[in-house]
Scaffold this active site. Structure first.
Site, PDB file in Angstrom:
ATOM      1  N   HIS A  86       0.828  -1.218   0.000  1.00  0.00           N
ATOM      2  CA  HIS A  86       0.000   0.000   0.000  1.00  0.00           C
ATOM      3  C   HIS A  86       0.856   1.260   0.000  1.00  0.00           C
ATOM      4  O   HIS A  86       1.856   1.342   0.710  1.00  0.00           O
ATOM      5  CB  HIS A  86      -1.009   0.007   1.159  1.00  0.00           C
ATOM      6  CG  HIS A  86      -0.435  -0.012   2.542  1.00  0.00           C
ATOM      7  ND1 HIS A  86      -0.211   1.127   3.271  1.00  0.00           N
ATOM      8  CD2 HIS A  86      -0.046  -1.043   3.339  1.00  0.00           C
ATOM      9  CE1 HIS A  86       0.269   0.802   4.469  1.00  0.00           C
ATOM     10  NE2 HIS A  86       0.391  -0.503   4.534  1.00  0.00           N
ATOM     11  N   ASP A  88      -0.529   4.300   0.604  1.00  0.00           N
ATOM     12  CA  ASP A  88      -1.067   5.292   1.545  1.00  0.00           C
ATOM     13  C   ASP A  88      -0.390   5.136   2.899  1.00  0.00           C
ATOM     14  O   ASP A  88       0.197   4.086   3.196  1.00  0.00           O
ATOM     15  CB  ASP A  88      -2.596   5.178   1.686  1.00  0.00           C
ATOM     16  CG  ASP A  88      -3.043   3.887   2.349  1.00  0.00           C
ATOM     17  OD1 ASP A  88      -2.430   2.822   2.084  1.00  0.00           O
ATOM     18  OD2 ASP A  88      -3.998   3.918   3.156  1.00  0.00           O
ATOM     19  N   ASP A 119       6.150   1.458   6.787  1.00  0.00           N
ATOM     20  CA  ASP A 119       4.733   1.059   6.605  1.00  0.00           C
ATOM     21  C   ASP A 119       4.078   1.979   5.596  1.00  0.00           C
ATOM     22  O   ASP A 119       3.527   2.999   5.969  1.00  0.00           O
ATOM     23  CB  ASP A 119       4.026   1.136   7.964  1.00  0.00           C
ATOM     24  CG  ASP A 119       2.602   0.628   7.937  1.00  0.00           C
ATOM     25  OD1 ASP A 119       2.203   0.026   6.930  1.00  0.00           O
ATOM     26  OD2 ASP A 119       1.888   0.835   8.929  1.00  0.00           O
ATOM     27  N   GLU A 152      -5.254   1.121   2.495  1.00  0.00           N
ATOM     28  CA  GLU A 152      -5.052   0.112   3.536  1.00  0.00           C
ATOM     29  C   GLU A 152      -5.227   0.707   4.919  1.00  0.00           C
ATOM     30  O   GLU A 152      -5.831   0.112   5.798  1.00  0.00           O
ATOM     31  CB  GLU A 152      -3.652  -0.520   3.401  1.00  0.00           C
ATOM     32  CG  GLU A 152      -3.509  -1.842   4.169  1.00  0.00           C
ATOM     33  CD  GLU A 152      -3.178  -1.677   5.647  1.00  0.00           C
ATOM     34  OE1 GLU A 152      -3.398  -2.633   6.402  1.00  0.00           O
ATOM     35  OE2 GLU A 152      -2.707  -0.595   6.062  1.00  0.00           O
ATOM     36  N   GLU A 153      -4.689   1.904   5.107  1.00  0.00           N
ATOM     37  CA  GLU A 153      -4.716   2.505   6.438  1.00  0.00           C
ATOM     38  C   GLU A 153      -6.106   2.993   6.851  1.00  0.00           C
ATOM     39  O   GLU A 153      -6.306   3.452   7.974  1.00  0.00           O
ATOM     40  CB  GLU A 153      -3.691   3.646   6.535  1.00  0.00           C
ATOM     41  CG  GLU A 153      -2.229   3.210   6.337  1.00  0.00           C
ATOM     42  CD  GLU A 153      -1.671   2.330   7.444  1.00  0.00           C
ATOM     43  OE1 GLU A 153      -2.432   1.886   8.328  1.00  0.00           O
ATOM     44  OE2 GLU A 153      -0.449   2.075   7.409  1.00  0.00           O
ATOM     45  N   THR A 314     -16.407  25.543  33.299  1.00  0.00           N
ATOM     46  CA  THR A 314     -17.299  24.639  34.018  1.00  0.00           C
ATOM     47  C   THR A 314     -18.486  24.315  33.130  1.00  0.00           C
ATOM     48  O   THR A 314     -19.338  25.154  32.877  1.00  0.00           O
ATOM     49  CB  THR A 314     -17.775  25.292  35.327  1.00  0.00           C
ATOM     50  OG1 THR A 314     -18.241  26.617  35.040  1.00  0.00           O
ATOM     51  CG2 THR A 314     -16.643  25.374  36.342  1.00  0.00           C
ATOM     52  N   ARG A 327      -9.332  -6.200  18.239  1.00  0.00           N
ATOM     53  CA  ARG A 327      -8.491  -7.066  17.410  1.00  0.00           C
ATOM     54  C   ARG A 327      -9.042  -8.472  17.557  1.00  0.00           C
ATOM     55  O   ARG A 327      -9.332  -8.916  18.674  1.00  0.00           O
ATOM     56  CB  ARG A 327      -7.037  -7.063  17.886  1.00  0.00           C
ATOM     57  CG  ARG A 327      -6.327  -5.742  17.746  1.00  0.00           C
ATOM     58  CD  ARG A 327      -5.779  -5.497  16.356  1.00  0.00           C
ATOM     59  NE  ARG A 327      -5.385  -4.087  16.251  1.00  0.00           N
ATOM     60  CZ  ARG A 327      -4.856  -3.545  15.168  1.00  0.00           C
ATOM     61  NH1 ARG A 327      -4.649  -4.257  14.068  1.00  0.00           N
ATOM     62  NH2 ARG A 327      -4.547  -2.273  15.151  1.00  0.00           N
ATOM     63  N   SER A 398      -3.008  -5.982  11.659  1.00  0.00           N
ATOM     64  CA  SER A 398      -4.059  -6.451  10.759  1.00  0.00           C
ATOM     65  C   SER A 398      -3.801  -5.975   9.332  1.00  0.00           C
ATOM     66  O   SER A 398      -3.372  -4.840   9.125  1.00  0.00           O
ATOM     67  CB  SER A 398      -5.416  -5.900  11.201  1.00  0.00           C
ATOM     68  OG  SER A 398      -5.638  -6.171  12.567  1.00  0.00           O
ATOM     69  N   HIS A 426       3.058   4.025  12.626  1.00  0.00           N
ATOM     70  CA  HIS A 426       1.938   4.856  13.128  1.00  0.00           C
ATOM     71  C   HIS A 426       2.374   5.824  14.227  1.00  0.00           C
ATOM     72  O   HIS A 426       1.544   6.520  14.797  1.00  0.00           O
ATOM     73  CB  HIS A 426       0.758   4.000  13.646  1.00  0.00           C
ATOM     74  CG  HIS A 426       0.163   3.093  12.619  1.00  0.00           C
ATOM     75  ND1 HIS A 426      -1.077   2.522  12.758  1.00  0.00           N
ATOM     76  CD2 HIS A 426       0.628   2.664  11.421  1.00  0.00           C
ATOM     77  CE1 HIS A 426      -1.339   1.768  11.693  1.00  0.00           C
ATOM     78  NE2 HIS A 426      -0.312   1.833  10.874  1.00  0.00           N
TER      79      HIS A 426
END
Ligand code: BES
Ligand code: MN
Ligand code: MN
Length: 456
Positions: A86, A88, A119, A152-153, A314, A327, A398, A426
């Site tokens: 991928h 992306d 990645d 993919e991401e 507040t 997962r 995944s 990530h």
């Protein structure tokens, strides 16, 4: 092997420069602001595939970002490898935690720092360069097809449709993917499983508007408090998930599989030190490797509501929200899990609030075979290039497309990743070691060679 090494040596600088160019596209699929950059990255990939010698290169439109396809079919009697990757990347936030800008790749200490370095740009691009190498040296031993996607991401949302309507074109004997990690360069490994996923967003609404927390506080439910209580109740004192039926379909590992899994080199003290945590955490009765590789989990990915600006305000907010992902492991099913979680969240909510649960995306878990010609080819290729036989491990991440390839095309995958868990996927300061990049380019042609041999 000598010929491979020679070609890499002669083209080293260009291989690196091209990857750096690819890393300069901020191809963040999650954020519409980067749409043009994602499309430009797609064009770049298509061009480079063509230049490397691929035929039928096409930027295939989908309802989302395009899939890049290309192929080299040398001989119908040879086996066919479908390379998936991928282009992306994940958002780079929080930007202030990066030592150098995420889309201006910087080299420090032999490592490339950039979002997507490991990645998956640095990893799938190894396949493009390995393909170029085999074309230029006349050593292509298999037919090759490329399918490089751009979503993919964000859960590969439009990929099922693409695969279903391109069954003929994507037919192959194996899917080869470099989008996972190895234990270390000294301990090469091959991931033989991926977890599935159900991703949901929960919104809790209390009063119909934000209220003065003094005037109304104590008499009206605060949605943030309620949401936190709901989330906290999803784990029991053993960190086991409390949702009814959640574990019903989970396959427990047998004692032999457990022993094998825990043989992988892993040092809990180093792990804790690396992460700066005092103690590990997790489901009682399982080791860290079992927890990440073989058990289903629940994580809160984000939670917000009320006032989060400067100073103090507040307020008793009207709404609270959370993004929650599960997962999954074999034989759980992402739609079934999403449905039971939805139901459970509704049940948990007291009458003082309303709860809305939106289902984002899902993907199914997979376990890949370790006795197939493809696995043995990967094993032999790594052994020859690393000088050590790789061990099979179970990954915690995944890649939803892997189960889809099995279901729709009936093809199994080999996860030949060259990244490391410590590459910061990530995270801020994501990196990929230049050594790993070249090592991957040298190793992949060996996979092609041995796959052709073992498939005879
Ligand atoms: N390459 C990762 C998955 C991965 C990383 C697998 C390390 C094994 C080891 C992939 O790009 C990814 O991040 N996938 C997402 C899933 C997707 C549905 C958003 C993930 O695992 O969170
Ligand atoms: Mn990836
Ligand atoms: Mn990723």
């Amino acid at each position: 092997m000598q010929e491979i090494k020679k070609y890499v040596e002669l083209n080293k600088q260009r291989f690196l420069d091209e990857l750096l160019e690819l890393l300069r596209f901020p191809s963040v699929s999650a954020d519409p602001k980067y749409k043009a950059d994602v499309l430009n990255a797609a064009e770049f990939v298509a061009e480079k595939l063509k230049a490397a010698g691929a035929d039928q290169v096409e930027v295939c439109q989908t309802a989302g970002y395009p899939v890049i396809y290309g192929e080299k079919l040398v001989d119908p009697s040879l086996p066919t490898i479908l390379v998936y990757g991928h282009y992306d990347v994940q958002p780079a936030d929080p930007l202030e935690l990066w030592d150098t800008p995420p889309f201006e790749p910087a080299i420090r200490d032999g490592k490339i720092y950039a979002r997507g370095a490991a990645d998956d740009k640095g990893q799938f691009y190894m396949h493009v360069k390995a393909f170029e190498l085999m074309m230029k040296t006349g050593t292509l031993g298999c037919n090759v097809k490329f399918m490089i996607e751009g979503e993919e991401e964000i859960g590969s949302v439009h990929l099922a449709e693409f695969v279903k309507s391109n069954v003929e074109r994507l037919t192959a004997d194996v899917v080869l993917i470099s989008d996972t990690s190895m234990i270390s360069m000294e301990n090469p490994s091959i991931e033989t499983g991926l977890r599935g996923m159900s991703y949901l967003e929960v919104e809790v609404t209390g009063p119909n508007r934000d209220l003065h927390s003094g005037v109304y506080g104590g008499a009206v439910a605060n949605p943030i408090t309620i949401l936190c209580q709901m989330i906290a109740s999803l784990h029991d004192e053993n960190n086991h998930i409390t949702i009814p039926e959640f574990y019903d379909k989970v396959i427990e590992l047998g004692p032999e599989e457990k022993t094998a899994l825990n043989k992988a080199p892993f040092d809990l003290e180093d792990y804790k030190k690396d992460l700066g945590i005092g103690e590990e955490w997790g489901e009682k009765g399982y080791t860290t490797l079992e927890r990440t590789g073989t058990r289903p989990t629940m994580e809160v990915n984000g939670i917000w509501g009320g006032y989060i600006g400067e100073g103090a305000k507040t307020v008793l907010p009207s709404k609270a929200n959370a993004k929650i992902s599960f997962r999954l492991v074999p034989n759980q099913n992402s739609s079934e899990i999403a449905a039971i979680v939805q139901q459970h969240m509704q049940k948990l909510a007291p009458a003082s609030v309303k709860v809305k649960v939106v289902n984002h995306h899902g993907g199914e878990p997979v376990v890949t075979p370790t006795d197939s010609p493809a696995y043995r080819a990967a094993e032999k290729a790594i052994e020859e290039s690393f000088g050590k036989k790789p061990i099979p491990t179970r990954g915690g991440g995944s890649i939803p497309i892997v189960a889809l390839f099995e279901d729709v095309l009936g093809i199994k995958s080999v996860l030949m990743g060259f990244g490391l868990d410590s590459d910061g996927l990530h995270s801020p300061n994501e990196k990929y070691d230049i050594y790993n990049y070249y090592k991957g380019i040298e190793t992949l042609p060996l996979f092609h060679k041995y796959f052709a041999e073992f498939r005879k």
